[in-house]
Write an enzyme that holds these catalytic residues in place. Structure first.
Site, mmCIF file in Angstrom:
data_model
loop_
_atom_site.group_PDB
_atom_site.id
_atom_site.type_symbol
_atom_site.label_atom_id
_atom_site.label_comp_id
_atom_site.label_asym_id
_atom_site.label_seq_id
_atom_site.Cartn_x
_atom_site.Cartn_y
_atom_site.Cartn_z
ATOM 1 N N HIS A 28 0.702 -0.738 -0.037
ATOM 2 C CA HIS A 28 0.007 0.483 0.056
ATOM 3 C C HIS A 28 1.028 1.251 -0.191
ATOM 4 C CE1 HIS A 28 -3.037 -2.652 2.299
ATOM 5 N NE2 HIS A 28 -3.343 -2.594 1.089
ATOM 6 N N LYS A 49 -18.135 -5.764 7.181
ATOM 7 C CA LYS A 49 -16.828 -6.459 7.208
ATOM 8 C C LYS A 49 -16.351 -5.795 8.654
ATOM 9 C CE LYS A 49 -14.179 -6.191 2.777
ATOM 10 N NZ LYS A 49 -12.905 -5.660 2.898
ATOM 11 N N ARG A 99 -2.384 -5.807 -7.673
ATOM 12 C CA ARG A 99 -1.031 -7.273 -7.862
ATOM 13 C C ARG A 99 -0.601 -8.275 -8.593
ATOM 14 N NH1 ARG A 99 -2.901 -7.862 -1.600
ATOM 15 N NH2 ARG A 99 -4.620 -7.124 -2.876
ATOM 16 N N SER A 143 -2.527 -7.421 3.439
ATOM 17 C CA SER A 143 -3.511 -7.204 4.273
ATOM 18 C C SER A 143 -3.911 -8.591 5.475
ATOM 19 C CB SER A 143 -4.398 -6.522 4.878
ATOM 20 O OG SER A 143 -4.421 -5.025 4.690
HETATM 21 P P1 ADP Z 1 -9.548 -3.175 -0.327
HETATM 22 O O1 ADP Z 1 -9.931 -3.809 0.771
HETATM 23 O O2 ADP Z 1 -10.805 -2.242 -1.058
HETATM 24 O O3 ADP Z 1 -9.312 -4.048 -1.387
HETATM 25 P P2 ADP Z 1 -7.501 -3.190 1.011
HETATM 26 O O4 ADP Z 1 -6.931 -2.823 1.893
HETATM 27 O O5 ADP Z 1 -7.255 -4.698 0.646
HETATM 28 O O6 ADP Z 1 -8.890 -2.373 0.357
HETATM 29 O O7 ADP Z 1 -6.434 -2.914 -0.607
HETATM 30 C C1 ADP Z 1 -6.673 -0.869 -1.034
HETATM 31 C C2 ADP Z 1 -5.758 -1.065 -2.673
HETATM 32 O O8 ADP Z 1 -4.685 -1.630 -2.543
HETATM 33 C C3 ADP Z 1 -6.691 -2.098 -3.620
HETATM 34 O O9 ADP Z 1 -6.576 -1.639 -4.856
HETATM 35 C C4 ADP Z 1 -5.648 -3.200 -3.050
HETATM 36 O O10 ADP Z 1 -5.623 -3.796 -4.716
HETATM 37 C C5 ADP Z 1 -4.373 -2.788 -3.470
HETATM 38 N N1 ADP Z 1 -3.117 -3.301 -2.601
HETATM 39 C C6 ADP Z 1 -3.251 -4.345 -1.776
HETATM 40 N N2 ADP Z 1 -2.287 -4.851 -1.992
HETATM 41 C C7 ADP Z 1 -1.477 -4.807 -2.177
HETATM 42 C C8 ADP Z 1 0.283 -4.532 -3.042
HETATM 43 N N3 ADP Z 1 0.846 -5.530 -2.188
HETATM 44 N N4 ADP Z 1 0.314 -4.021 -4.168
HETATM 45 C C9 ADP Z 1 0.282 -2.968 -4.912
HETATM 46 N N5 ADP Z 1 -1.857 -3.244 -4.074
HETATM 47 C C10 ADP Z 1 -1.971 -3.388 -3.630
#
Ligand code: ADP
Length: 173
Positions: free
Chosen positions: A31, A55, A104, A142
């Protein structure tokens, strides 16, 4: 004289604001990498934690916001916020023209494409832009951080230092 002209042009320019929405439960190095690149491209990036009533979170919204705030203290054009409701409405309220998302693997693609097409159907003035992380952060999520932490593994390579400290203090006693 030339100096004054430059300032006028800069002040006359409309700020490009991007919203980076997500759960960030917790924020990871993946992130943060997306956020750092976004902060280089846009005048201002608002990283916004979505309050999702469906959630049940691992961390509270306040915990997530304060961990993000510490982790991105070095980025002067980044703001941290939380929001409820439709992301696209929040973005409009903030004067943003871009939604920033990270990609990703191919597995993210279908979901992200659907989300971005829903958003552009709701408001086509706000565009979704995808960024890809450095290869070493590409596999981080996460949910895997939570899993590793709760099973006693080392999360140092996945999350910023302040997040590691906080999570280990809270969950490994
Ligand atoms: P959501 O619950 O909306 O998917 P996240 O917190 O999991 O929210 O992720 C927010 C954004 O960051 C999403 O677009 C997700 O694809 C991206 N993201 C999460 N982890 C990574 C990573 N390791 N590399 C690139 N983008 C990521």
């Amino acid at each position: 004289m030339a100096f004054l002209c430059i300032i006028e042009v800069l002040e006359g320019k409309i700020m490009k604001i991007a919203i980076y929405p997500g759960s960030f439960d917790p924020i990871t190095k993946g992130h943060l990498d997306v956020l750092e690149t976004g902060a280089e491209i846009f005048d201002k990036v608002i990283i916004a934690v979505a309050k999702n009533s469906a959630k049940h979170g691992f961390l509270t919204i306040d915990e997530r916001v304060s961990l993000i705030r510490e982790a991105c203290a070095h980025l002067s054009n980044v703001e941290v916020d939380a929001f409820e409701g439709l992301t696209i409405n929040y973005a409009k309220e903030k004067g943003a023209t871009v939604l920033l998302r990270g990609l990703r693997a191919v597995s993210d693609f279908e979901y992200e494409m659907q989300l971005s097409q829903n958003n552009s159907a709701l408001n086509n003035n706000i565009k979704t832009i995808f960024l890809i992380t450095k290869p070493e952060y590409n596999f981080i999520s996460s949910s895997s951080v939570r899993e590793i932490l709760l099973n006693g593994g080392d999360i140092a390579q996945f999350v910023p230092e302040n997040v590691k400290k906080y999570l280990e203090q809270k969950f490994t006693n």
